[in-house]
Design a protein around this motif. Structure first.
Motif, short mmCIF file in Angstrom:
data_model
loop_
_atom_site.label_atom_id
_atom_site.label_comp_id
_atom_site.label_asym_id
_atom_site.label_seq_id
_atom_site.Cartn_x
_atom_site.Cartn_y
_atom_site.Cartn_z
N ARG A 90 0.83 -1.22 0.00
CA ARG A 90 0.00 0.00 0.00
C ARG A 90 0.86 1.26 0.00
O ARG A 90 0.38 2.33 -0.36
CB ARG A 90 -0.94 -0.02 1.22
N GLN A 91 2.12 1.12 0.40
CA GLN A 91 3.04 2.28 0.34
C GLN A 91 3.76 2.37 -1.00
O GLN A 91 4.67 3.17 -1.16
CB GLN A 91 4.11 2.17 1.43
N GLY A 92 3.44 1.48 -1.93
CA GLY A 92 4.08 1.55 -3.25
C GLY A 92 5.22 0.57 -3.44
O GLY A 92 5.90 0.59 -4.47
N LYS A 93 5.44 -0.31 -2.47
CA LYS A 93 6.47 -1.35 -2.64
C LYS A 93 5.80 -2.51 -3.38
O LYS A 93 5.18 -3.39 -2.78
CB LYS A 93 7.00 -1.81 -1.27
N LYS A 94 5.88 -2.46 -4.67
CA LYS A 94 5.05 -3.35 -5.51
C LYS A 94 5.76 -4.65 -5.90
O LYS A 94 5.16 -5.52 -6.53
CB LYS A 94 4.65 -2.63 -6.80
N VAL A 95 7.05 -4.72 -5.59
CA VAL A 95 7.82 -5.92 -5.96
C VAL A 95 8.42 -6.52 -4.69
O VAL A 95 9.05 -5.82 -3.91
CB VAL A 95 8.95 -5.57 -6.95
N GLU A 96 8.20 -7.82 -4.52
CA GLU A 96 8.80 -8.53 -3.38
C GLU A 96 9.88 -9.45 -3.93
O GLU A 96 9.59 -10.33 -4.75
CB GLU A 96 7.73 -9.34 -2.64
N ILE A 97 11.11 -9.23 -3.47
CA ILE A 97 12.19 -10.11 -3.93
C ILE A 97 12.43 -11.17 -2.87
O ILE A 97 12.75 -10.85 -1.72
CB ILE A 97 13.51 -9.32 -4.15
N LYS B 132 -4.26 -6.02 -9.67
CA LYS B 132 -3.60 -5.87 -8.37
C LYS B 132 -2.50 -6.92 -8.20
O LYS B 132 -2.36 -7.84 -9.00
CB LYS B 132 -4.62 -6.06 -7.25
N GLY B 133 -1.78 -6.78 -7.09
CA GLY B 133 -0.87 -7.85 -6.68
C GLY B 133 0.59 -7.41 -6.60
O GLY B 133 1.06 -6.63 -7.41
N ILE B 134 1.26 -7.94 -5.59
CA ILE B 134 2.70 -7.73 -5.44
C ILE B 134 3.40 -8.61 -6.47
O ILE B 134 3.09 -9.81 -6.57
CB ILE B 134 3.15 -8.13 -4.02
N PHE B 135 4.33 -8.05 -7.23
CA PHE B 135 5.04 -8.86 -8.22
C PHE B 135 6.14 -9.64 -7.52
O PHE B 135 7.04 -9.06 -6.91
CB PHE B 135 5.65 -7.97 -9.31
N PRO B 136 6.10 -10.99 -7.59
CA PRO B 136 7.13 -11.76 -6.91
C PRO B 136 8.36 -11.96 -7.78
O PRO B 136 8.26 -12.39 -8.93
CB PRO B 136 6.43 -13.10 -6.65
N MET C 295 10.55 -4.53 -1.89
CA MET C 295 10.71 -5.07 -0.54
C MET C 295 11.43 -6.40 -0.70
O MET C 295 11.39 -7.00 -1.77
CB MET C 295 9.36 -5.26 0.15
N GLU C 296 12.07 -6.83 0.37
CA GLU C 296 12.78 -8.11 0.31
C GLU C 296 12.24 -9.07 1.36
O GLU C 296 11.94 -8.66 2.48
CB GLU C 296 14.28 -7.92 0.61
N THR C 297 12.16 -10.33 0.99
CA THR C 297 11.92 -11.39 1.97
C THR C 297 13.10 -12.34 1.85
O THR C 297 13.29 -12.98 0.81
CB THR C 297 10.58 -12.10 1.70
N VAL C 298 13.90 -12.37 2.90
CA VAL C 298 15.14 -13.15 2.86
C VAL C 298 14.92 -14.51 3.51
O VAL C 298 14.43 -14.59 4.65
CB VAL C 298 16.28 -12.42 3.60
N LEU C 299 15.26 -15.56 2.78
CA LEU C 299 15.22 -16.92 3.35
C LEU C 299 16.65 -17.26 3.73
O LEU C 299 17.53 -17.30 2.86
CB LEU C 299 14.72 -17.93 2.33
N TRP D 252 9.35 -21.62 -7.00
CA TRP D 252 8.07 -22.09 -6.45
C TRP D 252 7.29 -20.92 -5.84
O TRP D 252 6.08 -20.78 -6.05
CB TRP D 252 8.36 -23.18 -5.40
N LEU D 253 7.99 -20.05 -5.12
CA LEU D 253 7.33 -18.89 -4.51
C LEU D 253 6.79 -17.94 -5.56
O LEU D 253 5.72 -17.34 -5.39
CB LEU D 253 8.32 -18.15 -3.60
N LYS D 254 7.52 -17.79 -6.65
CA LYS D 254 7.06 -16.88 -7.72
C LYS D 254 5.74 -17.37 -8.29
O LYS D 254 4.83 -16.59 -8.53
CB LYS D 254 8.13 -16.77 -8.81
N GLN D 255 5.63 -18.69 -8.49
CA GLN D 255 4.36 -19.20 -8.99
C GLN D 255 3.26 -19.05 -7.94
O GLN D 255 2.14 -18.61 -8.24
CB GLN D 255 4.46 -20.68 -9.39
N LEU D 256 3.59 -19.44 -6.71
CA LEU D 256 2.58 -19.42 -5.65
C LEU D 256 1.97 -18.02 -5.53
O LEU D 256 0.74 -17.85 -5.58
CB LEU D 256 3.23 -19.84 -4.32
N PHE D 257 2.81 -17.02 -5.38
CA PHE D 257 2.30 -15.66 -5.17
C PHE D 257 1.84 -15.01 -6.48
O PHE D 257 0.85 -14.29 -6.49
CB PHE D 257 3.35 -14.79 -4.47
#
Ligand code: PA5
Length: 420
Positions: A247-254, A282-286, A310-314, A268-273
């Protein structure tokens, strides 16, 4: 147990903002159990880690043992949700038995031919996976490989084909029944991208030698832990954070990771999300990135490019193996300051340094730490993201379980191919 660290969200997202999402999260989570909610026909994965078919599970283990005994190569045919989960697990835990090759996940003559050449003169079997039973890419690959298998084995080929498909419908199911192939079921209420913990993922993973009971146990633990209905639930925290950032404009999640063998977890995460959330405009681009190698390529953009990330680090703490930086007499590379330091320590410092740099550069990050690289933890991880994705789709107010957009390219392709 997975550990979600949100320290690098501040100042973009505060604890108060997260807490203020509680009602939205509760409503979205409840929708997974509401028969009138969009996509409610496809929520069989929610209780699957405990409610799975135990008789079929035993048959999967038996079939895997047979394939391990009578085959040097298993050719797995499938695409999308009928491919990525098994591939992700087999990259993390490579087969200690038959070589496992994936085809039907592209239309590449080269890739297909390489595997056709590889099975020549070997003992081999096929696991063909398709829920609809008619997807073009795997159907063509199956036709090619089935003919090859029949040329080599004659009538015995039928005992070397394992079909994972719908329980009653589709061309693959008819072929399997007609030819007596051993069949496994993709439940009606489990969509492709949520199917890794059905026979779709379990048979190839078990052939690779991974203990699928542990995978299911990890998913079951996650199912019970993350059913908690409060902001203490890491799934709620993660979903709230990524939606607030969106909602703040962070439209891509890496989705970033520091273990190359997790690159297909990223796929797998790219397909899931992507399939679950990317609809209705709509939607965050994975996206995914492999660190540290991509710090030498994408790193520039992440640090300095458009601030929509935005980043999601595994991050895996203990990968089960380590190395020490050795001492060098001449110190010609000036690395003696690291003498005796484990490579995992250098990696951890790279991770901490990167996290801080990206955060300072305007990229908030969520970190999901995995204590070990084992089947139990991977089961937890699969479930954590499946649940997060289902809940998040409802927060976004889309149907997280359909994929109408994937039909458009097929329609054009069939017209161009002249399909009757
Ligand atoms: O998630 C999905 O539904 C898709 O990615 C499918 O899994 C993919 O298109 C393969 O479909 P099928 O299993 O019917 O061959």
């Amino acid at each position: 147990m997975l550990n979600l660290d949100l320290a690098k969200l501040a100042p973009y997202v505060t604890q108060d903002q997260l807490n203020a999402m509680a009602d939205e999260l509760a409503a979205a989570h409840n929708k997974l159990y509401d028969p009138s909610a969009p996509g409610s026909d496809f929520t069989g994965w929610v209780r699957l880690p405990e409610a799975y078919d135990k008789e079929e599970f035993a048959r999967i283990q038996k079939a895997a043992a047979k394939i391990r005994e009578d085959s040097d190569v298993l050719v797995v045919i499938g695409i999308g949700g009928s491919y990525l989960g098994a591939r992700a697990a087999l990259e993390v835990f490579p087969s200690d038995g038959p070589e496992i090759c994936f085809v039907g996940c592209s239309l590449s003559p080269n890739e297909t031919k390489q595997v056709m050449d590889k099975v020549q003169g070997k003992r081999w079997s096929i696991n063909v996976i398709s829920k609809s039973g008619g997807t073009t890419e795997p159907a063509i690959a199956f036709r090619l490989f089935r003919q090859l298998l029949e040329q080599q084995y004659g009538a015995e080929a039928n005992s070397r084909i394992y079909a994972t498909t719908d329980k009653a419908r589709g061309a693959l199911k008819s072929l399997a029944d007609h030819n007596g192939w051993e069949s496994f079921v993709i439940p009606d209420e489990v969509g492709g991208r949520y199917s890794v913990l059905t026979a779709v993922g379990l048979l190839p993973i078990a052939v690779g030698g991974t203990d699928i009971s542990q995978l299911m146990a990890g998913a079951a633990d996650a199912m019970n832990r993350y059913d908690q209905r409060s902001m203490d639930n890491p799934v709620w925290q993660y979903v709230a954070a990524r939606n607030l950032l969106y909602r703040q404009g962070k439209k891509v999640e890496i989705f970033c990771n520091y273990e190359p063998s997790y690159s297909f977890v990223g796929e797998w995460l790219k397909q899931l999300f992507g399939e679950s959330e990317g609809k209705d405009g709509k939607g965050i681009f994975p996206a995914s990135a492999q660190f540290t190698t991509d710090l030498h390529s994408l790193g520039q953009y992440i640090q300095d490019g458009e601030r929509m990330l935005m980043e999601t680090v595994l991050y895996v703490d203990d990968t089960g193996c380590d190395l020490e930086v050795p001492y060098s007499d001449d110190n010609g590379d000036n690395l003696n300051y690291l003498t005796g330091k484990p490579l995992s320590f250098v990696r951890e410092m790279a991770f901490q340094g990167t996290l801080a740099a990206h955060h300072d550069g305007g990229v908030p990050a969520m970190v999901l730490r995995m204590p070990h690289m084992d089947a139990h933890t991977l089961g937890e991880l699969f479930y954590f993201f499946e649940l997060s994705c289902g809940v998040s789709g409802h927060v976004l107010q889309v149907n997280p379980f359909n994929q109408p957009g994937v039909e458009a390219y097929k329609k054009n392709m069939f017209a161009l191919l002249g399909r009757p």
